[in-house]
Design a protein around this motif. Structure first.
Motif, PDB file in Angstrom:
ATOM      1  N   ARG A  69       0.852  -1.125  -0.076  1.00 46.32           N
ATOM      2  CA  ARG A  69      -0.016   0.015   0.055  1.00 46.32           C
ATOM      3  C   ARG A  69       0.905   1.252  -0.191  1.00 46.32           C
ATOM      4  NH1 ARG A  69      -3.903   0.483   4.951  1.00 46.32           N
ATOM      5  NH2 ARG A  69      -1.687   1.051   5.757  1.00 46.32           N
ATOM      6  N   TYR A  70       1.955   1.498   0.932  1.00 51.00           N
ATOM      7  CA  TYR A  70       2.973   2.509   0.855  1.00 51.00           C
ATOM      8  C   TYR A  70       3.501   2.619  -0.529  1.00 51.00           C
ATOM      9  CZ  TYR A  70       6.826   5.193   1.749  1.00 51.00           C
ATOM     10  OH  TYR A  70       7.940   6.363   1.830  1.00 51.00           O
ATOM     11  N   THR A  71       3.978   1.474  -0.950  1.00 52.64           N
ATOM     12  CA  THR A  71       4.780   1.792  -2.315  1.00 52.64           C
ATOM     13  C   THR A  71       3.807   2.226  -3.507  1.00 52.64           C
ATOM     14  OG1 THR A  71       6.101  -0.197  -1.799  1.00 52.64           O
ATOM     15  CG2 THR A  71       5.971   0.463  -3.872  1.00 52.64           C
ATOM     16  N   SER A  72       2.445   1.614  -3.577  1.00 54.85           N
ATOM     17  CA  SER A  72       1.465   2.116  -4.638  1.00 54.85           C
ATOM     18  C   SER A  72       1.193   3.403  -4.220  1.00 54.85           C
ATOM     19  CB  SER A  72       0.285   1.302  -4.299  1.00 54.85           C
ATOM     20  OG  SER A  72      -0.885   1.762  -5.054  1.00 54.85           O
ATOM     21  N   SER A  73       1.057   4.056  -3.134  1.00 49.87           N
ATOM     22  CA  SER A  73       0.534   5.326  -2.634  1.00 49.87           C
ATOM     23  C   SER A  73       1.888   6.111  -3.258  1.00 49.87           C
ATOM     24  CB  SER A  73       0.568   5.641  -1.233  1.00 49.87           C
ATOM     25  OG  SER A  73       0.346   6.983  -1.084  1.00 49.87           O
ATOM     26  N   SER A  74       3.204   6.032  -2.956  1.00 48.94           N
ATOM     27  CA  SER A  74       4.210   6.570  -3.411  1.00 48.94           C
ATOM     28  C   SER A  74       4.521   6.701  -4.856  1.00 48.94           C
ATOM     29  CB  SER A  74       5.691   5.863  -2.807  1.00 48.94           C
ATOM     30  OG  SER A  74       6.591   6.567  -2.983  1.00 48.94           O
ATOM     31  N   ALA A  75       4.101   5.615  -5.512  1.00 48.64           N
ATOM     32  CA  ALA A  75       4.311   5.765  -6.969  1.00 48.64           C
ATOM     33  C   ALA A  75       3.183   6.454  -7.642  1.00 48.64           C
ATOM     34  CB  ALA A  75       4.246   4.346  -7.439  1.00 48.64           C
ATOM     35  N   SER A  76       2.247   6.486  -7.149  1.00 53.87           N
ATOM     36  CA  SER A  76       0.902   7.379  -7.630  1.00 53.87           C
ATOM     37  C   SER A  76       1.396   8.898  -7.243  1.00 53.87           C
ATOM     38  CB  SER A  76      -0.353   7.053  -6.811  1.00 53.87           C
ATOM     39  OG  SER A  76      -1.324   7.744  -7.105  1.00 53.87           O
ATOM     40  N   CYS A  77       1.965   9.329  -6.218  1.00 59.19           N
ATOM     41  CA  CYS A  77       2.311  10.387  -5.996  1.00 59.19           C
ATOM     42  C   CYS A  77       3.381  11.185  -6.837  1.00 59.19           C
ATOM     43  CB  CYS A  77       2.952  10.719  -4.344  1.00 59.19           C
ATOM     44  SG  CYS A  77       3.472  12.288  -4.057  1.00 59.19           S
ATOM     45  N   ILE A  78       4.394  10.082  -7.064  1.00 62.76           N
ATOM     46  CA  ILE A  78       5.383  10.392  -7.949  1.00 62.76           C
ATOM     47  C   ILE A  78       5.136  10.697  -9.312  1.00 62.76           C
ATOM     48  CG2 ILE A  78       7.689   9.564  -9.172  1.00 62.76           C
ATOM     49  CD1 ILE A  78       8.334   8.105  -6.559  1.00 62.76           C
ATOM     50  N   ASP A  79       4.048   9.774  -9.799  1.00 63.70           N
ATOM     51  CA  ASP A  79       3.523  10.103 -11.059  1.00 63.70           C
ATOM     52  C   ASP A  79       2.858  11.374 -11.424  1.00 63.70           C
ATOM     53  OD1 ASP A  79       4.515   7.460 -12.011  1.00 63.70           O
ATOM     54  OD2 ASP A  79       2.563   6.329 -11.694  1.00 63.70           O
ATOM     55  N   LYS A  80       2.214  11.646 -10.414  1.00 59.47           N
ATOM     56  CA  LYS A  80       1.176  12.955 -10.592  1.00 59.47           C
ATOM     57  C   LYS A  80       2.148  14.137 -10.286  1.00 59.47           C
ATOM     58  CE  LYS A  80      -2.969  10.918  -8.215  1.00 59.47           C
ATOM     59  NZ  LYS A  80      -3.786  11.062  -7.255  1.00 59.47           N
ATOM     60  N   THR A  81       2.978  14.185  -9.648  1.00 55.42           N
ATOM     61  CA  THR A  81       4.109  15.040  -9.422  1.00 55.42           C
ATOM     62  C   THR A  81       4.969  15.430 -10.785  1.00 55.42           C
ATOM     63  OG1 THR A  81       4.418  14.744  -7.152  1.00 55.42           O
ATOM     64  CG2 THR A  81       6.022  16.155  -8.087  1.00 55.42           C
ATOM     65  N   ILE A  82       5.522  14.255 -11.443  1.00 55.12           N
ATOM     66  CA  ILE A  82       6.006  14.304 -12.744  1.00 55.12           C
ATOM     67  C   ILE A  82       5.012  15.155 -13.611  1.00 55.12           C
ATOM     68  CG2 ILE A  82       7.038  13.089 -14.594  1.00 55.12           C
ATOM     69  CD1 ILE A  82       8.281  11.206 -12.665  1.00 55.12           C
ATOM     70  N   LYS A  83       3.983  14.632 -13.688  1.00 58.77           N
ATOM     71  CA  LYS A  83       2.714  15.383 -14.631  1.00 58.77           C
ATOM     72  C   LYS A  83       2.729  16.544 -14.484  1.00 58.77           C
ATOM     73  CE  LYS A  83       0.181  11.094 -15.683  1.00 58.77           C
ATOM     74  NZ  LYS A  83      -1.255  10.455 -15.271  1.00 58.77           N
ATOM     75  N   TYR A  84       2.636  17.055 -13.023  1.00 57.77           N
ATOM     76  CA  TYR A  84       2.700  18.523 -12.797  1.00 57.77           C
ATOM     77  C   TYR A  84       3.792  19.334 -13.231  1.00 57.77           C
ATOM     78  CZ  TYR A  84       2.459  22.787  -9.873  1.00 57.77           C
ATOM     79  OH  TYR A  84       2.643  23.989  -9.368  1.00 57.77           O
ATOM     80  N   LEU A  85       5.198  18.656 -12.961  1.00 60.37           N
ATOM     81  CA  LEU A  85       6.135  19.430 -13.343  1.00 60.37           C
ATOM     82  C   LEU A  85       6.320  19.624 -14.809  1.00 60.37           C
ATOM     83  CD1 LEU A  85       8.573  17.824 -10.955  1.00 60.37           C
ATOM     84  CD2 LEU A  85       8.085  20.121 -10.784  1.00 60.37           C
ATOM     85  N   LYS A  86       5.713  18.335 -15.791  1.00 59.51           N
ATOM     86  CA  LYS A  86       6.006  18.703 -17.082  1.00 59.51           C
ATOM     87  C   LYS A  86       4.975  19.568 -17.609  1.00 59.51           C
ATOM     88  CE  LYS A  86       7.852  14.249 -18.178  1.00 59.51           C
ATOM     89  NZ  LYS A  86       7.502  12.696 -18.540  1.00 59.51           N
ATOM     90  N   ILE A  87       3.707  19.680 -17.159  1.00 59.55           N
ATOM     91  CA  ILE A  87       2.871  20.549 -17.600  1.00 59.55           C
ATOM     92  C   ILE A  87       3.224  22.181 -17.241  1.00 59.55           C
ATOM     93  CG2 ILE A  87       0.421  21.460 -16.939  1.00 59.55           C
ATOM     94  CD1 ILE A  87      -0.301  18.718 -16.692  1.00 59.55           C
ATOM     95  N   ASN A  88       3.824  22.187 -16.132  1.00 61.31           N
ATOM     96  CA  ASN A  88       4.074  23.693 -15.659  1.00 61.31           C
ATOM     97  C   ASN A  88       5.351  24.123 -16.378  1.00 61.31           C
ATOM     98  OD1 ASN A  88       1.700  24.242 -14.513  1.00 61.31           O
ATOM     99  ND2 ASN A  88       2.452  23.314 -12.498  1.00 61.31           N
ATOM    100  N   ASN A  89       6.216  23.377 -16.800  1.00 55.22           N
ATOM    101  CA  ASN A  89       7.552  23.487 -17.248  1.00 55.22           C
ATOM    102  C   ASN A  89       8.424  24.357 -16.070  1.00 55.22           C
ATOM    103  OD1 ASN A  89       7.169  22.004 -19.437  1.00 55.22           O
ATOM    104  ND2 ASN A  89       6.299  23.658 -20.701  1.00 55.22           N
ATOM    105  N   LEU A  90       8.533  23.878 -14.983  1.00 52.60           N
ATOM    106  CA  LEU A  90       9.091  24.649 -14.077  1.00 52.60           C
ATOM    107  C   LEU A  90      10.761  24.864 -14.694  1.00 52.60           C
ATOM    108  CD1 LEU A  90       7.593  23.397 -10.743  1.00 52.60           C
ATOM    109  CD2 LEU A  90       7.125  25.482 -11.980  1.00 52.60           C
ATOM    110  N   ASN A  91      11.260  24.125 -14.782  1.00 51.14           N
ATOM    111  CA  ASN A  91      12.725  24.222 -15.355  1.00 51.14           C
ATOM    112  C   ASN A  91      12.872  23.339 -16.728  1.00 51.14           C
ATOM    113  OD1 ASN A  91      13.736  25.299 -12.952  1.00 51.14           O
ATOM    114  ND2 ASN A  91      13.872  23.500 -11.808  1.00 51.14           N
ATOM    115  N   LYS A  92      12.709  24.043 -17.626  1.00 53.94           N
ATOM    116  CA  LYS A  92      12.766  23.681 -19.038  1.00 53.94           C
ATOM    117  C   LYS A  92      14.146  23.085 -19.308  1.00 53.94           C
ATOM    118  CE  LYS A  92       9.726  27.183 -20.329  1.00 53.94           C
ATOM    119  NZ  LYS A  92       9.383  28.305 -21.307  1.00 53.94           N
ATOM    120  N   THR A  93      15.154  23.306 -18.692  1.00 53.97           N
ATOM    121  CA  THR A  93      16.439  22.612 -19.116  1.00 53.97           C
ATOM    122  C   THR A  93      16.794  21.468 -18.242  1.00 53.97           C
ATOM    123  OG1 THR A  93      17.661  23.938 -17.422  1.00 53.97           O
ATOM    124  CG2 THR A  93      17.405  24.806 -19.374  1.00 53.97           C
ATOM    125  N   GLN A  94      15.837  21.083 -17.362  1.00 59.32           N
ATOM    126  CA  GLN A  94      16.001  19.665 -16.658  1.00 59.32           C
ATOM    127  C   GLN A  94      15.787  18.359 -17.704  1.00 59.32           C
ATOM    128  OE1 GLN A  94      13.800  20.185 -13.071  1.00 59.32           O
ATOM    129  NE2 GLN A  94      15.453  21.099 -12.061  1.00 59.32           N
TER     130      GLN A  94
END
Length: 114
Positions: A69-94
């Protein structure tokens, strides 16, 4: 001195005394309960091996479930955060690896870059 009839009587277990003597539950329930208790004891004696394996399997599942359950929750959080970072293009050079490490850090208590 105790009479002969008092010597022959055995003391009732506390739960029989409480439920069937003091509270007054029907005697037929006591007979059914004692019959089921005997059948259960026979079943347990005949199937000790299978009961032990089942208990071991269930305890293993109960031990591993919080980790899954912890691993699943962590993976879900990471996926959502990656999508957020890609959408907002916070650091385009990364690179993709940098975005992933930022997401993992955020999901484990860090903060997002500004």
């Amino acid at each position: 001195m105790k009479s002969n009839s008092e010597k022959n009587q055995t003391k009732l277990p506390w739960w029989i005394e409480l439920l069937f003597v003091q509270i007054g539950l029907p005697d037929s329930w006591l007979a059914k309960f004692l019959k089921k208790k005997k059948e259960t004891a026979n079943f347990v004696n005949n199937n000790k091996k299978y009961i032990a394996y089942s208990a071991l399997l269930i305890s293993g599942i109960l031990y591993i479930y919080p980790i899954v359950r912890y691993t699943s929750s962590s993976a879900s959080c990471i996926d959502k955060t990656i999508k957020y970072l890609k959408i907002n293009n916070l650091n385009k050079t990364q690179s993709e690896l940098d975005i992933n490490s930022i997401a993992v850090g955020y999901c484990h208590g860090g903060s997002l870059p500004k």
